[in-house]
Write a protein that holds these residues in place. Sequence first.
Motif, PDB file in Angstrom:
ATOM      1  N   LEU A  46      30.059  -1.652  -4.032  1.00  0.00           N
ATOM      2  CA  LEU A  46      31.051  -1.761  -5.145  1.00  0.00           C
ATOM      3  C   LEU A  46      31.176  -2.757  -6.236  1.00  0.00           C
ATOM      4  O   LEU A  46      31.759  -2.650  -7.214  1.00  0.00           O
ATOM      5  CB  LEU A  46      32.460  -1.898  -4.394  1.00  0.00           C
ATOM      6  N   ARG A  47      30.356  -3.801  -6.172  1.00  0.00           N
ATOM      7  CA  ARG A  47      30.289  -4.791  -7.068  1.00  0.00           C
ATOM      8  C   ARG A  47      29.535  -4.158  -8.274  1.00  0.00           C
ATOM      9  O   ARG A  47      29.664  -4.744  -9.216  1.00  0.00           O
ATOM     10  CB  ARG A  47      29.250  -5.947  -6.570  1.00  0.00           C
ATOM     11  N   MET A  48      29.027  -3.117  -8.198  1.00  0.00           N
ATOM     12  CA  MET A  48      28.337  -2.438  -9.303  1.00  0.00           C
ATOM     13  C   MET A  48      29.345  -1.827 -10.215  1.00  0.00           C
ATOM     14  O   MET A  48      28.968  -1.461 -11.523  1.00  0.00           O
ATOM     15  CB  MET A  48      27.223  -1.250  -8.784  1.00  0.00           C
ATOM     16  N   PHE A  49      30.415  -1.534  -9.506  1.00  0.00           N
ATOM     17  CA  PHE A  49      31.240  -0.964 -10.383  1.00  0.00           C
ATOM     18  C   PHE A  49      32.153  -2.097 -11.433  1.00  0.00           C
ATOM     19  O   PHE A  49      32.787  -1.772 -12.410  1.00  0.00           O
ATOM     20  CB  PHE A  49      32.419  -0.448  -9.511  1.00  0.00           C
ATOM     21  N   ILE A  50      31.902  -3.413 -11.313  1.00  0.00           N
ATOM     22  CA  ILE A  50      32.424  -4.502 -12.111  1.00  0.00           C
ATOM     23  C   ILE A  50      32.081  -4.146 -13.599  1.00  0.00           C
ATOM     24  O   ILE A  50      30.803  -4.070 -13.999  1.00  0.00           O
ATOM     25  CB  ILE A  50      31.783  -5.824 -11.555  1.00  0.00           C
TER      26      ILE A  50
END
Length: 383
Positions: A313-317
């Motif tokens: 989910l950190r790729m969505f930052i």
Amino acid sequence: MQSWQLPEHIADILPSTARELESVREQLLGLFRVHGYELVHPPLMEYSHSLLTRIDTGLSLKTIRVVDQLSGRQLGIRADITPQVARIDAHLLSANNGINRLCYAGSVLHARPDGFLNTREPLQVGAELYGFADVAADVELIDLMLKSVAVAEFGDILLSLGHIGVFRALAKAADLSEQQAEQLLSLMQDKDANEVRAQVEEWKLDGMWAKAFSLLPTLYGSREVVAEARTKLPDLFAVGQALDELQAVCDAFPQQNIHIDLSELRVDNYHTGLLYAAYGSSCHDAIARGGRYDGLGVYFGRARPATGFSFDLRMFIGRLPHSPRMPMIAVDHKDVAAAHEVIEQLRAEGHCVVVDYGMDYNGNKNTTRRLVEQDGKWNIIDV
């Protein structure tokens, strides 16, 4: 070294970003929920053998181990949640012999980052379906994966497909040893067609199998690759079945941009069949990856067909819609006792009420609304 410094590839998430991530996490879990996926929360740490580090070399290298001070046994901090969910399906939910749809969202920890730009603490979100072997289950998960990545802005999405079953069918038919198969698989992953050709020549494989292995790195492109593979690869039942599954996925997503690569075999050791990934035109790496991993539950006492995907989910930052801070209502600290009931009622209704001590709070210099007493009543006024 400064005492506040964090280890390499480990980072804090500050309020505005954390607010966005939590918002999208809730949105994704809601998406999973309306598709019938139930949330599970596996523990961050287990006995290392339960994390399947003994059967997956790549996973083993990622797993951080410590000694349990209670039992003296070796513990592992999870590097992948999928094996844990397989354990839950096989053991804790074994009363259900039908389909289990499960989802999760939690941190994992890697001993080393997957790449120079990757974190060692991904926030892994995913969905898994157990108990149905047909390709229709893979189509369901791919559809859910594409809907998941669509909540953020990644540009045009490319669905990438592969199938480990093609390589494994050829390896079995060519009578490769386990060591030879692993060596050749590694060369396939490096996309080095010349090295693949040289290696099969050195082994003096039968010409048909040598030709087939040499062809695999060249069989990539659009949907037409499936038909091309049918004409060029040996007529093995398992190869034909794998190509049928790839065709079924292509047919299920007629408008989706699809890339097929029969040497795209970047998998964990537990994957057994169809492989899928989502790429964005504005990303350097896959946003989400998934695939079929039938039989993984056998290590926990119950072999089951399974398929699923996950992503960090950190790729969505930086790619999410702005999530504004909740509007605040300030109340002077001297008035808190007198206004206690009103404050708690407002909070129960979902309003954010903060106590004003006469200084900035959470970066806010001004609050546009205040709770004040007027003519014996507590009112919210604009200031």
